[in-house]
Design a protein around this motif. Sequence first.
Motif, PDB file in Angstrom:
ATOM      1  N   ASN A 111      21.254 -11.419  38.312  1.00 54.10           N
ATOM      2  CA  ASN A 111      20.335 -10.714  39.200  1.00 54.10           C
ATOM      3  C   ASN A 111      21.034 -10.036  40.370  1.00 54.10           C
ATOM      4  O   ASN A 111      20.386  -9.396  41.196  1.00 54.10           O
ATOM      5  CB  ASN A 111      19.278 -11.683  39.749  1.00 54.10           C
ATOM      6  CG  ASN A 111      18.381 -12.233  38.664  1.00 54.10           C
ATOM      7  OD1 ASN A 111      17.942 -11.495  37.781  1.00 54.10           O
ATOM      8  ND2 ASN A 111      18.094 -13.530  38.716  1.00 54.10           N
ATOM      9  N   ASP A 112      22.364 -10.186  40.462  1.00 52.79           N
ATOM     10  CA  ASP A 112      23.091  -9.558  41.570  1.00 52.79           C
ATOM     11  C   ASP A 112      22.959  -8.044  41.497  1.00 52.79           C
ATOM     12  O   ASP A 112      23.023  -7.451  40.406  1.00 52.79           O
ATOM     13  CB  ASP A 112      24.577  -9.936  41.500  1.00 52.79           C
ATOM     14  CG  ASP A 112      24.823 -11.408  41.806  1.00 52.79           C
ATOM     15  OD1 ASP A 112      23.884 -12.079  42.267  1.00 52.79           O
ATOM     16  OD2 ASP A 112      25.954 -11.878  41.573  1.00 52.79           O
ATOM     17  N   PRO A 113      22.788  -7.392  42.646  1.00 51.87           N
ATOM     18  CA  PRO A 113      22.651  -5.923  42.649  1.00 51.87           C
ATOM     19  C   PRO A 113      23.877  -5.239  42.047  1.00 51.87           C
ATOM     20  O   PRO A 113      25.016  -5.637  42.302  1.00 51.87           O
ATOM     21  CB  PRO A 113      22.518  -5.582  44.140  1.00 51.87           C
ATOM     22  CG  PRO A 113      22.066  -6.844  44.782  1.00 51.87           C
ATOM     23  CD  PRO A 113      22.676  -7.961  44.002  1.00 51.87           C
ATOM     24  N   VAL A 114      23.627  -4.229  41.261  1.00 55.67           N
ATOM     25  CA  VAL A 114      24.710  -3.467  40.647  1.00 55.67           C
ATOM     26  C   VAL A 114      25.546  -2.793  41.747  1.00 55.67           C
ATOM     27  O   VAL A 114      25.013  -2.169  42.657  1.00 55.67           O
ATOM     28  CB  VAL A 114      24.148  -2.406  39.681  1.00 55.67           C
ATOM     29  CG1 VAL A 114      25.265  -1.509  39.162  1.00 55.67           C
ATOM     30  CG2 VAL A 114      23.420  -3.076  38.526  1.00 55.67           C
ATOM     31  N   GLY A 115      26.844  -2.929  41.654  1.00 58.23           N
ATOM     32  CA  GLY A 115      27.734  -2.261  42.609  1.00 58.23           C
ATOM     33  C   GLY A 115      27.902  -2.978  43.926  1.00 58.23           C
ATOM     34  O   GLY A 115      28.565  -2.452  44.831  1.00 58.23           O
ATOM     35  N   CYS A 116      27.323  -4.164  44.071  1.00 58.52           N
ATOM     36  CA  CYS A 116      27.454  -4.911  45.338  1.00 58.52           C
ATOM     37  C   CYS A 116      28.767  -5.694  45.307  1.00 58.52           C
ATOM     38  O   CYS A 116      28.886  -6.713  44.616  1.00 58.52           O
ATOM     39  CB  CYS A 116      26.267  -5.849  45.527  1.00 58.52           C
ATOM     40  SG  CYS A 116      26.378  -6.836  47.054  1.00 58.52           S
ATOM     41  N   LEU A 117      29.762  -5.221  46.059  1.00 59.19           N
ATOM     42  CA  LEU A 117      31.081  -5.833  46.046  1.00 59.19           C
ATOM     43  C   LEU A 117      31.028  -7.266  46.510  1.00 59.19           C
ATOM     44  O   LEU A 117      31.619  -8.155  45.892  1.00 59.19           O
ATOM     45  CB  LEU A 117      32.050  -5.034  46.928  1.00 59.19           C
ATOM     46  CG  LEU A 117      33.442  -5.660  47.134  1.00 59.19           C
ATOM     47  CD1 LEU A 117      34.180  -5.804  45.812  1.00 59.19           C
ATOM     48  CD2 LEU A 117      34.256  -4.845  48.139  1.00 59.19           C
ATOM     49  N   LYS A 118      30.324  -7.541  47.594  1.00 56.87           N
ATOM     50  CA  LYS A 118      30.390  -8.897  48.127  1.00 56.87           C
ATOM     51  C   LYS A 118      29.660  -9.904  47.257  1.00 56.87           C
ATOM     52  O   LYS A 118      29.949 -11.107  47.323  1.00 56.87           O
ATOM     53  CB  LYS A 118      29.890  -8.945  49.575  1.00 56.87           C
ATOM     54  CG  LYS A 118      28.419  -8.718  49.789  1.00 56.87           C
ATOM     55  CD  LYS A 118      28.146  -8.885  51.281  1.00 56.87           C
ATOM     56  CE  LYS A 118      26.680  -8.726  51.611  1.00 56.87           C
ATOM     57  NZ  LYS A 118      26.444  -8.941  53.059  1.00 56.87           N
TER      58      LYS A 118
END
Length: 587
Positions: A111-118
């Motif tokens: 479920n992590d946002p796409v493109g979220c580095l952290k």
Amino acid sequence: MPFSFRIRNSYTPLPTTTASPTAHPPLRHLRKFAQRRGLLVLVAFMLFLFVLASSLHPSINSEARHRLGRIKGWGQNKTDGWKGSVQGWLPGNIREKSECVGWDPDLNEENDPVGCLKAKQYRQTQRVLAREEKGEHEHWFFTRDHNIETLRNITRCFLPVSSPDYTPCHEKPLIVSGWWYTAETLDGATTGEVIWQSSLVKQLSTLGYSYISVGPYVNWVEVAEMVPDVHLTLWNGELDTVSCVTDPRCIAKEHYVPTEGGEDLSIGVPDEERGVIPLWALNIVDYWGAKPKEISNNDYWWGLKEDGEWTFQPLGQEWIATPWPLPGNHYHLPYSIEEYCLRLPVTAREQRRDAALIFAKRSTYFYYHYVSPPEFWTNLSRMPDFDLLLTANEEEGKRLPEGLVSMGRQTREDYEALVGSVKVMVGMGAPPISPSVYTALCQATPVIIPYFHPNYRLDGWHLFSGFAQHGPALSLGEPYVYGYYAQNYTQLEKVVRRAMATPIERYIPDDMKLTYTLSQLTRYLDRDLKQMMDTKVALNGGKVPALQQGIRERCYELKRCREPLKAGRRPSVPPLPDLETGVEAIR
């Protein structure tokens, strides 16, 4: 910065009479005009200050410029320089980046946002943390608590900004070190390598970075594979670096090339077993650097056939950091002695003991073929007007020269106090380039250094070649550092007496001052290593540079390099691909 100012009105009142105020209407207009003009000047000045402050605000100005200001500030109070907090380095008013809006670490990873580095950084850090907490892999036990605490702390950097536990950090806040001497900073060792690394890790903390010490070799490789988006760089010694660079199961597939004239070890290695660690990320930290054959024994240790510059890292000496300003392109990453030494008082000469202290940790040193004969020290110990002190360990089968009695090994604190209580410190020939010299000078204790050839040279690589016990120190000259030929007793006795009779003030070399060391480390960490590699590849006709012929082969012949990673092993890469590209993040 707080300030005060006063606007002086240029209007001078005219003499008044007893007449009614209405008798001079031009005067009232003049006064009102002057008041309005003063107000306009005030408003304009405040506007100028606002614009100036805005241009310098850390959230607007570049980080590098802000760092420089901080470094200058530390220079005014060097003893307070070691602050482990990141506060003040990072911009305020932090907002969540658009690509990370909605990021919730409590949800499943998919479920992590796409493109979220952290989000990726959080997951990678958590996996290494869980691994360290279990401790089921081969590891250095005395570094485990430090690593766990560090990983827990930097995890907060990757939380949503709205989290009460969120802590601002550099985008990539971690250095992963597999070098033994970095680990030894946690174990109380006092060798020159550890003193250097101890200073560096404190500087890292001051600049807002963290480090973990992971080893032995396979552990370092696995952690490097697991946190590709978290580590800013990888540290290791020359042996582990050569082992990885020449192993197709360690170095990234696209960066592997056989050594010059060597066998292609990648033949037959399945793609799923190929390495993933980027060549540009492999930085060597080394006390001595890549010394050329003509002034070292590296023809034996590394199989060098030709004189001149060479490197452990095929990309160049720029990837080798040393505490000394070595020739060639080595990166000078010095250590500071200020944060410790400036806390120590300088003892006035008249309050010091009439004593000379020999700096030598081991009785074995007195048996080296190039040092002064034992009778030199016996004769010097019999001088009636001063004492000759020593703190060396007396090792089995290596008795101290007659007349010498060791006080035994000291704690660092006791040794520092001893150095500051004598009138001179005397080198007997070993160890080479010891930090003890700078400890003495910082406490206003002059030093005596032997040289081993009557026509020694201190230019270029010769400064570090072993012609003298400590070439850089000897080059400082009297009254700080005195020299004597190791085979001339008369000269030794004369310089001891002259140094004891000549007081000096506290001396710290410019490149060991905190402001300089921090600026060097900042530049080191700010380098774009990938771009540097791209430039090297372009200059090499589009090909990744190869390690010089014979280096790997000699390393394994002497059984110094690490055993290659086993067949069947797969890299410990993050399990999820980058959802935008479908390519594993580390690649």
